[in-house]
Design a protein around this motif. Structure first.
Motif, PDB file in Angstrom:
ATOM      1  N   HIS A 218      -1.458 -11.675 -15.084  1.00  0.00           N
ATOM      2  CA  HIS A 218      -1.680 -10.491 -14.267  1.00  0.00           C
ATOM      3  C   HIS A 218      -1.089  -9.279 -14.975  1.00  0.00           C
ATOM      4  O   HIS A 218      -0.058  -9.385 -15.663  1.00  0.00           O
ATOM      5  CB  HIS A 218      -1.004 -10.650 -12.900  1.00  0.00           C
ATOM      6  CG  HIS A 218      -1.620 -11.697 -12.027  1.00  0.00           C
ATOM      7  ND1 HIS A 218      -2.972 -11.783 -11.802  1.00  0.00           N
ATOM      8  CD2 HIS A 218      -1.043 -12.707 -11.302  1.00  0.00           C
ATOM      9  CE1 HIS A 218      -3.218 -12.782 -10.989  1.00  0.00           C
ATOM     10  NE2 HIS A 218      -2.074 -13.371 -10.672  1.00  0.00           N
TER      11      HIS A 218
ATOM     12  N   GLN B  51      -1.788  -2.829 -11.252  1.00  0.00           N
ATOM     13  CA  GLN B  51      -3.208  -3.132 -11.057  1.00  0.00           C
ATOM     14  C   GLN B  51      -3.861  -2.055 -10.198  1.00  0.00           C
ATOM     15  O   GLN B  51      -3.433  -1.828  -9.063  1.00  0.00           O
ATOM     16  CB  GLN B  51      -3.368  -4.510 -10.397  1.00  0.00           C
ATOM     17  CG  GLN B  51      -4.805  -5.014 -10.382  1.00  0.00           C
ATOM     18  CD  GLN B  51      -4.842  -6.528 -10.245  1.00  0.00           C
ATOM     19  OE1 GLN B  51      -4.068  -7.250 -10.875  1.00  0.00           O
ATOM     20  NE2 GLN B  51      -5.743  -7.020  -9.416  1.00  0.00           N
TER      21      GLN B  51
ATOM     22  N   TRP C 165      -9.402  -6.786 -10.261  1.00  0.00           N
ATOM     23  CA  TRP C 165      -8.944  -8.157 -10.066  1.00  0.00           C
ATOM     24  C   TRP C 165      -8.414  -8.716 -11.380  1.00  0.00           C
ATOM     25  O   TRP C 165      -8.728  -8.204 -12.462  1.00  0.00           O
ATOM     26  CB  TRP C 165     -10.071  -9.041  -9.520  1.00  0.00           C
ATOM     27  CG  TRP C 165     -11.276  -9.191 -10.427  1.00  0.00           C
ATOM     28  CD1 TRP C 165     -12.249  -8.270 -10.660  1.00  0.00           C
ATOM     29  CD2 TRP C 165     -11.613 -10.339 -11.211  1.00  0.00           C
ATOM     30  NE1 TRP C 165     -13.185  -8.769 -11.536  1.00  0.00           N
ATOM     31  CE2 TRP C 165     -12.826 -10.040 -11.882  1.00  0.00           C
ATOM     32  CE3 TRP C 165     -11.026 -11.594 -11.398  1.00  0.00           C
ATOM     33  CZ2 TRP C 165     -13.440 -10.951 -12.744  1.00  0.00           C
ATOM     34  CZ3 TRP C 165     -11.646 -12.500 -12.247  1.00  0.00           C
ATOM     35  CH2 TRP C 165     -12.842 -12.169 -12.903  1.00  0.00           C
TER      36      TRP C 165
ATOM     37  N   ARG D 165      -5.821 -12.431  -8.316  1.00  0.00           N
ATOM     38  CA  ARG D 165      -5.250 -11.282  -7.604  1.00  0.00           C
ATOM     39  C   ARG D 165      -6.317 -10.210  -7.428  1.00  0.00           C
ATOM     40  O   ARG D 165      -7.123  -9.964  -8.328  1.00  0.00           O
ATOM     41  CB  ARG D 165      -4.072 -10.714  -8.380  1.00  0.00           C
ATOM     42  CG  ARG D 165      -3.460  -9.466  -7.751  1.00  0.00           C
ATOM     43  CD  ARG D 165      -2.533  -8.752  -8.717  1.00  0.00           C
ATOM     44  NE  ARG D 165      -1.276  -9.474  -8.921  1.00  0.00           N
ATOM     45  CZ  ARG D 165      -0.338  -9.089  -9.787  1.00  0.00           C
ATOM     46  NH1 ARG D 165      -0.550  -8.016 -10.552  1.00  0.00           N
ATOM     47  NH2 ARG D 165       0.777  -9.769  -9.901  1.00  0.00           N
ATOM     48  N   TYR D 166      -6.299  -9.552  -6.246  1.00  0.00           N
ATOM     49  CA  TYR D 166      -7.214  -8.431  -5.988  1.00  0.00           C
ATOM     50  C   TYR D 166      -6.453  -7.338  -5.249  1.00  0.00           C
ATOM     51  O   TYR D 166      -5.672  -7.611  -4.320  1.00  0.00           O
ATOM     52  CB  TYR D 166      -8.400  -8.884  -5.129  1.00  0.00           C
ATOM     53  CG  TYR D 166      -9.576  -7.927  -5.189  1.00  0.00           C
ATOM     54  CD1 TYR D 166     -10.668  -8.191  -6.000  1.00  0.00           C
ATOM     55  CD2 TYR D 166      -9.583  -6.740  -4.460  1.00  0.00           C
ATOM     56  CE1 TYR D 166     -11.739  -7.312  -6.075  1.00  0.00           C
ATOM     57  CE2 TYR D 166     -10.636  -5.850  -4.525  1.00  0.00           C
ATOM     58  CZ  TYR D 166     -11.716  -6.144  -5.341  1.00  0.00           C
ATOM     59  OH  TYR D 166     -12.778  -5.273  -5.424  1.00  0.00           O
ATOM     60  N   ARG D 167      -6.674  -6.095  -5.685  1.00  0.00           N
ATOM     61  CA  ARG D 167      -6.076  -4.915  -5.037  1.00  0.00           C
ATOM     62  C   ARG D 167      -7.139  -4.338  -4.107  1.00  0.00           C
ATOM     63  O   ARG D 167      -8.120  -3.736  -4.554  1.00  0.00           O
ATOM     64  CB  ARG D 167      -5.670  -3.909  -6.100  1.00  0.00           C
ATOM     65  CG  ARG D 167      -4.934  -2.681  -5.587  1.00  0.00           C
ATOM     66  CD  ARG D 167      -3.495  -2.959  -5.286  1.00  0.00           C
ATOM     67  NE  ARG D 167      -2.771  -1.703  -5.025  1.00  0.00           N
ATOM     68  CZ  ARG D 167      -1.709  -1.631  -4.263  1.00  0.00           C
ATOM     69  NH1 ARG D 167      -1.213  -2.718  -3.692  1.00  0.00           N
ATOM     70  NH2 ARG D 167      -1.107  -0.471  -4.069  1.00  0.00           N
TER      71      ARG D 167
ATOM     72  N   ASP E 107       0.861  -8.585  -0.537  1.00  0.00           N
ATOM     73  CA  ASP E 107       2.008  -7.795  -1.039  1.00  0.00           C
ATOM     74  C   ASP E 107       3.231  -8.675  -1.234  1.00  0.00           C
ATOM     75  O   ASP E 107       4.373  -8.293  -0.923  1.00  0.00           O
ATOM     76  CB  ASP E 107       2.326  -6.635  -0.088  1.00  0.00           C
ATOM     77  CG  ASP E 107       1.221  -5.590  -0.060  1.00  0.00           C
ATOM     78  OD1 ASP E 107       0.478  -5.496  -1.065  1.00  0.00           O
ATOM     79  OD2 ASP E 107       1.076  -4.895   0.959  1.00  0.00           O
TER      80      ASP E 107
ATOM     81  N   ARG F 166      -3.813  -3.152  -0.105  1.00  0.00           N
ATOM     82  CA  ARG F 166      -2.915  -4.299  -0.244  1.00  0.00           C
ATOM     83  C   ARG F 166      -3.219  -5.056  -1.537  1.00  0.00           C
ATOM     84  O   ARG F 166      -4.341  -5.025  -2.038  1.00  0.00           O
ATOM     85  CB  ARG F 166      -3.082  -5.275   0.937  1.00  0.00           C
ATOM     86  CG  ARG F 166      -3.000  -4.641   2.314  1.00  0.00           C
ATOM     87  CD  ARG F 166      -1.594  -4.238   2.669  1.00  0.00           C
ATOM     88  NE  ARG F 166      -1.507  -3.797   4.073  1.00  0.00           N
ATOM     89  CZ  ARG F 166      -0.426  -3.283   4.622  1.00  0.00           C
ATOM     90  NH1 ARG F 166       0.680  -3.131   3.903  1.00  0.00           N
ATOM     91  NH2 ARG F 166      -0.425  -2.905   5.889  1.00  0.00           N
ATOM     92  N   THR F 167      -2.195  -5.752  -2.025  1.00  0.00           N
ATOM     93  CA  THR F 167      -2.383  -6.668  -3.142  1.00  0.00           C
ATOM     94  C   THR F 167      -2.424  -8.087  -2.601  1.00  0.00           C
ATOM     95  O   THR F 167      -1.439  -8.557  -2.019  1.00  0.00           O
ATOM     96  CB  THR F 167      -1.262  -6.531  -4.180  1.00  0.00           C
ATOM     97  OG1 THR F 167      -1.270  -5.201  -4.709  1.00  0.00           O
ATOM     98  CG2 THR F 167      -1.459  -7.527  -5.313  1.00  0.00           C
TER      99      THR F 167
ATOM    100  N   GLU G  74      -2.866 -12.057  -3.408  1.00  0.00           N
ATOM    101  CA  GLU G  74      -2.810 -13.064  -4.465  1.00  0.00           C
ATOM    102  C   GLU G  74      -3.182 -14.427  -3.895  1.00  0.00           C
ATOM    103  O   GLU G  74      -2.735 -14.791  -2.809  1.00  0.00           O
ATOM    104  CB  GLU G  74      -1.413 -13.128  -5.083  1.00  0.00           C
ATOM    105  CG  GLU G  74      -1.013 -11.857  -5.825  1.00  0.00           C
ATOM    106  CD  GLU G  74       0.294 -12.025  -6.583  1.00  0.00           C
ATOM    107  OE1 GLU G  74       0.393 -12.977  -7.378  1.00  0.00           O
ATOM    108  OE2 GLU G  74       1.205 -11.209  -6.352  1.00  0.00           O
TER     109      GLU G  74
END
Length: 575
Positions: A458, A462, A467, A490-492, A518, A556-557, A559
């Motif tokens: 990662h 980000q 992603w 992971r996606y923001r 988060d 939000r992040t 995972e």
């Protein structure tokens, strides 16, 4: 005997269909060889291979289709070697490329008088493994009868008759090619150029087939004239055909005009027998194009189900046409399970070859097409929304058809879980594919590596809507796979809901995962497929809802850690 004649004639007519085009270069590459020792064995090999594969596909289910993938791959390699051998015979030894060397040896073997017949037969079998003809009315009748009647010699014999019919028309083309070559002035230079051109055509066809463009491109070309000729044959020979498989009347699509005719010669109906013309003629018909892992289709589904229930008494016929986006959605068992889980009670027909999609001119998921009692499409809507307009069209067309009684307006439809309407005001994250063919906004250092295992990390920071991966992954054309336990994704995101299309590597080996928002457990913001601690399990291939933000929607992040290897991750969608 009549049915065998019909199957043979339908096979002959395939020469007029665009679906035969990828096969033609393989056949014409033998035009300068003896027909009896070269052309005829190759054509017979094609016919027998097609009959064998089609018989298995009709009666043996998904495992036969999966097995044929390996046969097709081997055939592509063999024919590519043959084509390259035609182009580079003098360079094969010097280049020492295995594929070219194999092609050169194959070409020499094919021209050897002692082995020419056998080699041509082998090439014919390889061609038969690759040939997938357009499923016209007659072939649809044969395949439907085979599926309904179970495995048997009659089904295979009919498919062989169809294959021999196609081989006959290809043989005529081969003989015509020989006549043209015979009339040209013989010269070494001309022979060399012809051989090289044949090799280029063969390699081009291999590329076309390998990329799948034979179905996605060629079948978009019109084969209307071929279908009309087959329908004429069916009409003239209809009476003798009753009693095997589905009835002749059910197989004749010209008893119904317009796009609805594309529904009548289809196999693969789920929880419904194949619809006949009298079930649709003079009715208002709503056709919904959908696929079960599509979030937009799922959110439209409550409205379609409500229309089917509300207006059934007035004669509305609702049909779901399942047209897949991903390969796993082609499996009839998967579609049947999804249909039951989603509470779809109206008939659903499989459209894996997009034939019905093209007949209606559909352009996306979901696609709503409402056909009036006159057989014409009177209303179309692509994508979500405008449900009031679609319902008004239903009511207007039912009134035109003099349907008994007018249903009162329905109460507002409220979907649950993944079928709940999106929070459009806060939806700022776009659909994101993880396969390298459509991947965008990838944030891991070093970018994506195509089709090979690799360690990913990662990034330190980000951006939104990007992603990334962590751990050892292989990113294929459609999906990404973690090769060991602990693989991270992971996606923001900025959306109320986050979904991910997931498929276990094996149906009997569920894959556990855990999500964090988060860096913490999701708590009340968990999705329908996760608990408050963020745990979930992938048991079958579908869309999984991982997050539904409980409070104000913010960036939000998210995972996802996969606690077992082998899961296939296809696409993020949001709501």
């Amino acid at each position: 005997m009549t049915l065998f004649i019909l199957a043979y004639l339908a096979g002959v007519l395939t020469i007029l269909s665009p679906c035969i085009l990828p096969v033609v270069p393989f056949i014409l590459a033998r035009a300068n060889q003896s027909f009896h020792r070269s052309g005829l064995p190759m054509l017979l090999g094609l016919a027998f291979a097609f009959a064998a594969v089609a018989s298995l596909a009709a009666v043996a289910g998904g495992w036969a289709v999966e097995a044929n993938r390996f046969g097709r791959a081997a055939a592509l390699v063999l024919l590519a070697a043959f084509g390259l051998g035609l182009i580079f015979p003098s360079l094969s030894a010097r280049l020492a490329a295995p594929l070219v060397t194999t092609g050169s040896r194959l070409t020499t073997w094919a021209q050897d008088g002692r082995a020419g017949t056998l080699s041509s037969l082998v090439l014919g079998v390889a061609t038969g493994l690759l040939w997938t003809p357009c499923a016209g009315p007659v072939l649809g009748l044969i395949l439907s009868g085979a599926a309904l009647s179970g495995p048997g010699p009659q089904a295979s014999a009919l498919l062989l008759a169809y294959g021999i019919g196609a081989a006959t028309s290809l043989g005529a083309a081969l003989l015509a090619g020989r006549q043209i070559l015979g009339r040209l002035r013989p010269s070494l230079l001309w022979v060399e150029r012809t051989r090289r051109l044949a090799g280029v055509a063969v390699v081009g066809s291999v590329v076309l087939l390998g990329l799948g463009l034979d179905t996605s491109l060629l079948q978009r070309l019109s084969a209307e004239q071929t279908a009309k000729l087959e329908n004429t044959l069916l009409t003239k020979l209809a009476k003798p055909l009753g009693g095997w498989g589905q009835s002749a009347e059910a197989a004749v699509p010209d008893t119904l005009s317009g796009p609805l005719a594309a529904l009548l010669d289809r196999q693969g109906w789920i929880n419904s027998p194949p619809l006949r013309a009298e079930a649709l003629r003079g009715k208002v018909v709503l056709v919904n194009f959908w696929t079960y892992s599509c979030i937009n289709c799922l959110r439209a589904l409550p409205h379609v189900k409500a229309w089917a229930e509300t207006y059934k008494a007035q004669g509305l016929v609702v049909i779901g046409v399942h047209t897949p986006e991903f390969a796993f959605e082609r499996d009839p068992d998967n579609v049947a399970r999804a249909k039951a889980a989603l509470g779809v009670s109206y008939p659903v027909v499989l459209d894996n070859d997009f034939r019905i999609w093209r007949a209606f001119g559909n352009s996306g998921w979901p696609g709503i097409h409402i056909v009036g009692a006159d057989g014409r499409i009177r209303h179309q809507a692509t994508g979500e929304g405008r449900y009031d307009q679609s319902e008004q069209a239903i009511r207007r067309l039912l009134a035109e058809a003099n349907a008994p009684g007018a249903a009162d307006g329905r109460q507002p439809v409220e979907g649950q879980g993944t079928q709940k309407e999106a929070d459009w005001a806060n939806l700022r994250s776009p659909e994101t594919y993880l396969g390298h063919d459509k991947a965008e906004r990838f944030a891991s250092p070093g970018g994506l590596t195509r089709d090979a295992p690799r360690e990913y990390q990662h990034p330190a920071t980000q951006p939104g809507n990007f992603w990334s991966l962590s751990g050892n992954w292989t990113v294929g054309s459609e999906f990404a796979v973690p090769n060991a336990a602990g693989g991270g994704l992971r996606y923001r995101v900025h959306a109320r809901d986050l979904h991910l299309v997931l498929v276990p590597g094996s149906p009997d080996r569920p894959v556990r995962f855990r999500i964090r928002i988060d860096g913490a457990a999701p708590g009340a913001s968990h999705g329908a497929d996760t608990d408050e601690q963020g745990f979930g399990t992938v048991r079958d291939g579908r869309l999984y809802q991982l997050v539904r933000q409980a409070g104000p929607v913010a960036t939000r992040t998210v995972e996802i850690e996969f606690l077992d290897p082998g899961v296939r991750a296809y696409a993020f969608t949001f709501g």
